[in-house]
Design a protein around this motif. Structure first.
Motif, mmCIF file in Angstrom:
data_model
loop_
_atom_site.group_PDB
_atom_site.id
_atom_site.type_symbol
_atom_site.label_atom_id
_atom_site.label_comp_id
_atom_site.label_asym_id
_atom_site.label_seq_id
_atom_site.Cartn_x
_atom_site.Cartn_y
_atom_site.Cartn_z
ATOM 1 N N ARG A 137 0.826 -1.208 0.000
ATOM 2 C CA ARG A 137 0.000 0.000 0.000
ATOM 3 C C ARG A 137 0.864 1.263 0.000
ATOM 4 O O ARG A 137 0.535 2.255 -0.649
ATOM 5 C CB ARG A 137 -0.949 0.024 1.199
ATOM 6 N N PRO A 146 -7.675 8.304 -6.416
ATOM 7 C CA PRO A 146 -8.372 7.706 -5.268
ATOM 8 C C PRO A 146 -9.137 6.431 -5.619
ATOM 9 O O PRO A 146 -9.201 5.502 -4.808
ATOM 10 C CB PRO A 146 -9.342 8.811 -4.833
ATOM 11 N N LEU A 147 -9.719 6.363 -6.811
ATOM 12 C CA LEU A 147 -10.474 5.177 -7.202
ATOM 13 C C LEU A 147 -9.546 3.977 -7.384
ATOM 14 O O LEU A 147 -9.887 2.845 -7.013
ATOM 15 C CB LEU A 147 -11.253 5.439 -8.493
ATOM 16 N N GLN A 150 -8.607 2.823 -3.916
ATOM 17 C CA GLN A 150 -9.737 2.122 -3.306
ATOM 18 C C GLN A 150 -9.880 0.705 -3.860
ATOM 19 O O GLN A 150 -10.143 -0.243 -3.110
ATOM 20 C CB GLN A 150 -11.027 2.914 -3.555
ATOM 21 N N THR A 151 -9.696 0.563 -5.160
ATOM 22 C CA THR A 151 -9.812 -0.761 -5.770
ATOM 23 C C THR A 151 -8.735 -1.705 -5.258
ATOM 24 O O THR A 151 -9.001 -2.859 -4.902
ATOM 25 C CB THR A 151 -9.729 -0.654 -7.301
ATOM 26 N N ASP A 153 -7.045 -1.371 -2.454
ATOM 27 C CA ASP A 153 -7.315 -1.620 -1.035
ATOM 28 C C ASP A 153 -8.330 -2.749 -0.873
ATOM 29 O O ASP A 153 -8.222 -3.587 0.022
ATOM 30 C CB ASP A 153 -7.855 -0.358 -0.360
ATOM 31 N N GLY A 154 -9.322 -2.770 -1.753
ATOM 32 C CA GLY A 154 -10.362 -3.781 -1.674
ATOM 33 C C GLY A 154 -9.880 -5.189 -1.951
ATOM 34 O O GLY A 154 -10.549 -6.163 -1.591
#
Length: 222
Positions: A137, A146-147, A150-151, A153-154
């Motif tokens: 990360r 950011p998207l 987020q992806t 991170d998911g």
């Protein structure tokens, strides 16, 4: 899973604590894929009502570590080889570019170095898994999208589940740690393209040597 009843006010969030304990148990292999997670039993073990247990299980479902089946119960997710390959394929498509963009910004990578050291010193699978997650990360979080963050991170919990199943069959984490060191060296030197290439190779090699042939993950991930 070992737990003690809570004293009032002992923890800022009972749900967060329960979540952490269950997640560690899954990633350490203390709770096997397919095992049932019964709300009543967990509530009794933790000394709480069913509400924080139910909330923790919902979070785990959202991250892909458990499956909640209506009228049946909650179970630790059993990953098939196809599931594992899909997870790593998506990482291969997205993460190298995110790392390339992060390194190109010239940001400090102290967090990545710290995480790499923590992974080296880890004494159990969940500690190593968390440190590895933090390492990756730190390398993609500065990509500016950011998207995309987020992806990625998911995917982290599902990636950890694949790795935990694989390590249970063969402890290749030392090889992976060496690859992490090479990635960090390139990133620290500011070579964005080389860092991205090494990340791609790292993800692809794990997929090929630990997942694709099914020998090391079949039964471990489903």
């Amino acid at each position: 899973m070992s737990a003690v009843p809570f004293a009032a006010g002992a923890l800022p969030s009972r749900t967060a604590h329960i979540l952490g304990v269950i997640k560690s148990a899954i990633l350490n292999g203390d709770v096997e894929p397919g095992a049932a997670l019964v709300e009543n039993d967990l509530a009794r073990e933790f000394g709480v009502s069913k509400t924080p247990v139910r909330e923790a299980l919902k979070v785990l479902e959202g991250t892909g570590l458990v499956v909640i089946r209506p009228y049946t119960g909650t179970f630790v997710r059993e990953l098939t080889v196809a599931d594992a390959l899909a997870i790593y394929d998506l990482r291969l498509l997205l993460e190298p570019e995110a790392v390339r963009r992060t390194v190109a910004t010239g940001v400090e990578l102290n967090d990545a170095a710290t995480a790499l050291q923590q992974a080296t010193e880890a004494t159990e699978g969940s500690q190593r898994s968390l440190a590895n997650r933090a390492f990756h990360r730190a390398l993609y979080a500065g990509c500016g999208n950011p998207l995309l963050i987020q992806t990625l991170d998911g995917l982290r919990d599902q990636t950890a589940l694949v790795a935990a199943a694989s390590w249970a069959h063969q402890a290749t984490w030392r090889d992976e740690a060496a690859e992490h060191a090479d990635i960090l060296a390139a990133a620290t030197a500011g070579d964005a393209d080389e860092a991205a290439r090494l990340v791609a190779a790292h993800i692809d090699q794990f997929s090929r040597r630990r997942i694709a042939n099914g020998s090391d993950v079949e039964g471990g991930v489903g």
